[in-house]
Scaffold this active site. Structure first.
Site, PDB file in Angstrom:
ATOM      1  N   GLY A 247       0.837  -1.174   0.222  1.00  0.00           N
ATOM      2  CA  GLY A 247      -0.026  -0.092   0.024  1.00  0.00           C
ATOM      3  C   GLY A 247       0.864   1.299  -0.157  1.00  0.00           C
ATOM      4  N   PRO A 248       0.330   2.448  -0.290  1.00  0.00           N
ATOM      5  CA  PRO A 248       1.011   3.812  -0.232  1.00  0.00           C
ATOM      6  C   PRO A 248       1.620   3.923   1.160  1.00  0.00           C
ATOM      7  CG  PRO A 248      -1.246   4.008  -1.011  1.00  0.00           C
ATOM      8  CD  PRO A 248      -1.237   2.734  -0.458  1.00  0.00           C
ATOM      9  N   PRO A 249       2.493   4.969   1.259  1.00  0.00           N
ATOM     10  CA  PRO A 249       3.172   5.212   2.536  1.00  0.00           C
ATOM     11  C   PRO A 249       2.162   5.869   3.243  1.00  0.00           C
ATOM     12  CG  PRO A 249       4.450   6.172   0.606  1.00  0.00           C
ATOM     13  CD  PRO A 249       3.158   5.422   0.091  1.00  0.00           C
ATOM     14  N   GLY A 250       2.387   5.538   4.462  1.00  0.00           N
ATOM     15  CA  GLY A 250       1.356   6.108   5.752  1.00  0.00           C
ATOM     16  C   GLY A 250      -0.017   5.577   5.729  1.00  0.00           C
ATOM     17  N   HIS A 470      -4.498  35.824 -11.190  1.00  0.00           N
ATOM     18  CA  HIS A 470      -3.983  34.458 -11.384  1.00  0.00           C
ATOM     19  C   HIS A 470      -4.798  33.541 -10.755  1.00  0.00           C
ATOM     20  CE1 HIS A 470      -1.025  31.205 -12.610  1.00  0.00           C
ATOM     21  NE2 HIS A 470      -1.805  30.513 -11.598  1.00  0.00           N
ATOM     22  N   GLU A 471      -5.035  33.906  -9.350  1.00  0.00           N
ATOM     23  CA  GLU A 471      -5.783  32.931  -8.426  1.00  0.00           C
ATOM     24  C   GLU A 471      -7.199  33.082  -8.943  1.00  0.00           C
ATOM     25  OE1 GLU A 471      -4.510  30.605  -6.855  1.00  0.00           O
ATOM     26  OE2 GLU A 471      -2.644  31.220  -6.829  1.00  0.00           O
ATOM     27  N   ASP A 545       1.052  24.625 -12.658  1.00  0.00           N
ATOM     28  CA  ASP A 545      -0.195  24.221 -13.499  1.00  0.00           C
ATOM     29  C   ASP A 545       0.069  23.588 -14.886  1.00  0.00           C
ATOM     30  OD1 ASP A 545      -1.612  25.611 -11.488  1.00  0.00           O
ATOM     31  OD2 ASP A 545      -1.266  27.455 -12.613  1.00  0.00           O
TER      32      ASP A 545
END
Length: 688
Positions: A247-250, A470-471, A545
């Site tokens: 499984g993935p880490p953590g 931009h945001e 992006d």
């Protein structure tokens, strides 16, 4: 008897490393060899040599005898002090009968520099006058030297002996394993596994492992077999020899293993895959043999190897011809041991990795690792249970809405949730609060995802305006696209290395279609499109992006087969065996087609985004100006400008208002699955 053997021997009871390392259970007490005998023998030898050779062997003579020797020309040197004189005779005169009968030869040979005779001096002045007179007619030397204290002489010849003994003790302790890691020459092939048994209990149980119901069910079956083997063997069943946690880490793989150690109540050997790796040839294989030998002696037992990919990688990759790969030798020995012990002897191997794709296929076959237990990222219900576990030790102000926290943390692992709870407590302590409040949890999520706020960072007015538009472009595009992730919060306050960020709450889904991927791509391009529309030029702020959409577009074409011209083809290799290939799995002509289709896909998304922003340019400007004024805006601010989203599925779960210090619930929802970054011309922005 077994408990005594597991304890580390004190230095006086170290077994003879040259005795073969066999089983010593049948040996009588007192027959063990001790290295102290070697130390004692060496010390006695040094003392014997020093005692026999340290004395001068000089005979006492009278002044008259000395005078006769001087007149006969037999004296070579006279050394004297205030009380005594030491006389050395010439080598050619030592053959005389007079000297033969008086001078004794030392045990280990004569030393020409050692005095042969000693004489007591009455008056130093009269003796020196005689020496001056004798030297006029005879050829000999004489000199005065100050008398040395006997303690100084004793220390002078004892110091080298003491140093040699200390060095020898240090070396032998290192060789026999008592000197710590790095010098265990005779124990270098011994296993480094840490044993957990009834004397060294683990307090973690399955109750401490929230979620992971499917994984726990399979693990609990293994533990139950060790406790009640007849329940399975009577039906002819065989317990799996090995179980691999993937499984993935953590996600809690190692935590599950700790729970097994706490629940099984059998000897549990725990070590990491890197513990087998050593600079000496053959050490890894030797440690594997020793590990399984210890486990068999204590059966029923469990062996847990964490990060097994350190030694379990597929063989034959990148190895020079004729070279010896120690990792492969260790893996071969592990394969032999796993397939070598019997099915019902009660030894089970657990292992954990987040890189199952690189493991050797021989390691994963039935008979070795019979089961692969997938430990995936928790779903909403499992996250709720994980929050319950990690919130127990915290001193909370009011009872938190677990469901609210769980629904606002999609994609978070168990380790991420534990980190959020800890950061929330730290933030509350930093603010000198008596209890941890919901706002502290929201701030902790912001801190973990976006980084620490840096309001003191110097940003010019023009840069701030570019960041705001931009945001605002991201916020506008995501608000007006059906399949884009719902917006939660936008800020132009620098966090970490980001100069601006937008928070979204993505929908939890197992599959994604083309429309959803294209909408997400358009939302990511909203920042650059807004810059071009408003300022007529673009900046480097869209780096993250562009990186995101480029990877996504190539995945759509080459992995998921979502392009009409390339067709229903996937070049993805789930086995991971193509990782070492330097060439692409497609031809040059196909590669050119892929590049063209990716470029067309991204440009089409960009033009679509520009069209949406141009149609809502006035609202975009209002949103950007509001962002410049407030620096942080929330969902309700965007809703006032654009109106409610026309998509019914866009629903944000509201927290309890009594835990938000009087603020609106929607204002303070600061959860995000991805932070959109905006860079400036500064050095740190280039790293983004």
């Amino acid at each position: 008897m077994e408990e005594k053997e597991n304890k580390k021997s004190d230095f006086g009871k170290i077994k003879n490393p040259f005795s073969g390392g066999g089983n010593n259970k049948d040996k009588k007490p007192g027959n063990g060899f001790s290295f102290y005998w070697i130390y004692a023998a060496i010390a006695i030898a040094f003392l014997t040599i020093a005692l026999f050779n340290s004395g001068s062997g000089a005979r006492v003579i009278t002044f008259g005898e000395l005078e006769k020797m001087v007149e006969a020309g037999e004296v070579k040197n006279i050394k004297y002090n205030d009380r005594f004189a030491e006389i050395t005779i010439k080598s050619e005169a030592l053959g005389n009968d007079f000297h033969k009968s008086r001078i004794k030869t030392p045990m280990f040979g004569s030393n020409p520099t050692v005095p042969h005779y000693e004489m007591e001096i009455g008056s130093l002045e009269r003796f020196e006058a005689k020496l001056d007179k004798w030297s006029e007619n005879q050829d000999f030397t004489y000199r005065y030297h100050k008398e040395e204290e006997w303690m100084g002489n004793l220390f002078g010849w004892l110091l080298p002996i003491i140093l040699l003994v200390v060095i020898w003790l240090f070396i032998m302790r290192r060789m026999t394993g008592s000197g710590g890691p790095g010098g265990q020459i005779f124990n270098i092939g011994k296993s480094k596994a840490v044993l957990f048994d009834k004397e060294k209990n683990v307090n973690v149980t399955f109750n401490d492992v929230a979620g992971l119901e499917g994984a726990k069910e399979e693990i609990e079956e293994i533990v139950d077999f060790l406790k009640n083997p007849k329940k399975y063997t009577e039906l002819g069943a065989k317990i799996p020899k090995g179980a691999l946690l993937v499984g993935p880490p953590g996600t809690g793989k190692t935590l599950l293993a700790k729970a097994v150690a706490g629940e099984a109540k059998v000897p549990f050997f725990s070590l990491s895959g890197s513990d087998f790796v050593e600079m000496f040839v053959g050490v890894g294989a030797s440690r594997v043999r020793d590990l399984f030998k210890q486990a068999k002696e204590k059966a029923p037992a469990i062996i847990f190897i964490d990060e097994i990919d350190a030694i379990g990688r597929a063989r034959g990759r990148g190895i020079a011809q004729g070279a010896n790969d120690e990792r492969e030798n260790t893996l071969n020995q592990l394969l032999t041991e796993m397939d070598g012990f019997g099915t019902n002897n009660g030894v089970i191997l657990l292992a954990a990795t987040n890189r199952a794709d690189v493991l050797d296929r021989a390691l994963l076959r039935p008979g070795r690792f019979d089961r692969q237990i997938h430990v995936d990222l928790p779903d909403i219900e499992e996250r709720k249970e994980i929050f319950k576990v990690h919130l127990k030790p915290l001193k909370l102000d009011t009872e938190l809405d677990m469901e609210f926290l769980a629904k606002q943390t999609p994609g978070f692992s168990g380790a991420d949730i534990a980190n959020i709870c800890n950061e929330a407590a730290l933030i509350a302590a930093r603010k000198k609060k008596k209890h941890v409040q919901l706002q502290d949890f929201l701030d902790a999520v912001d801190r973990i995802i976006g980084g620490l706020e840096r309001k003191s960072k110097i940003i010019t007015k023009d840069e701030k305006q570019v960041i705001a538009y931009h945001e605002a472009g991201h916020a506008t595009a995501s608000w007006l696209l059906e399949h884009a992730s719902p917006l939660v919060k936008v800020t132009i306050v620098p966090r970490g290395r980001s100069l601006g960020a937008a928070w979204y709450l993505p929908e939890e889904r197992q599959i994604t279609n083309t429309d959803q991927l294209m909408d997400e791509m358009c939302a990511a391009l909203g920042g650059r499109a807004a810059e071009e529309i408003i300022f007529g030029k673009i900046s480097t702020g869209a780096l993250s992006d562009l990186e995101k959409i480029t990877k996504q577009a190539y995945a759509m074409v080459t992995v998921y087969g979502l392009n009409d011209k390339v067709g229903n083809i996937s070049y993805y290799d789930s086995t991971g065996q193509s990782d070492m290939n330097l060439s692409k799995p497609w031809s040059e002509k196909t590669g050119q087609l892929i590049d063209e289709e990716v470029s067309k896909m991204i440009e089409a998304a960009y033009e679509r985004t520009k069209k949406i922003l141009i149609e809502n340019k006035d609202k975009l400007k209002i949103l950007a100006e509001l962002l410049l004024e407030k620096e942080v805006i929330f969902k309700e601010d965007v809703e006032k400008i654009f109106g409610k989203r026309p998509f019914e599925k866009d629903k944000v779960i509201e927290p309890k208002k009594d835990s938000l210090n009087g603020s609106s619930s929607e204002d303070k929802l600061e959860i995000n699955s991805e932070v959109e970054k905006i860079d400036s011309d500064k050095e740190e922005s280039k790293n983004d």
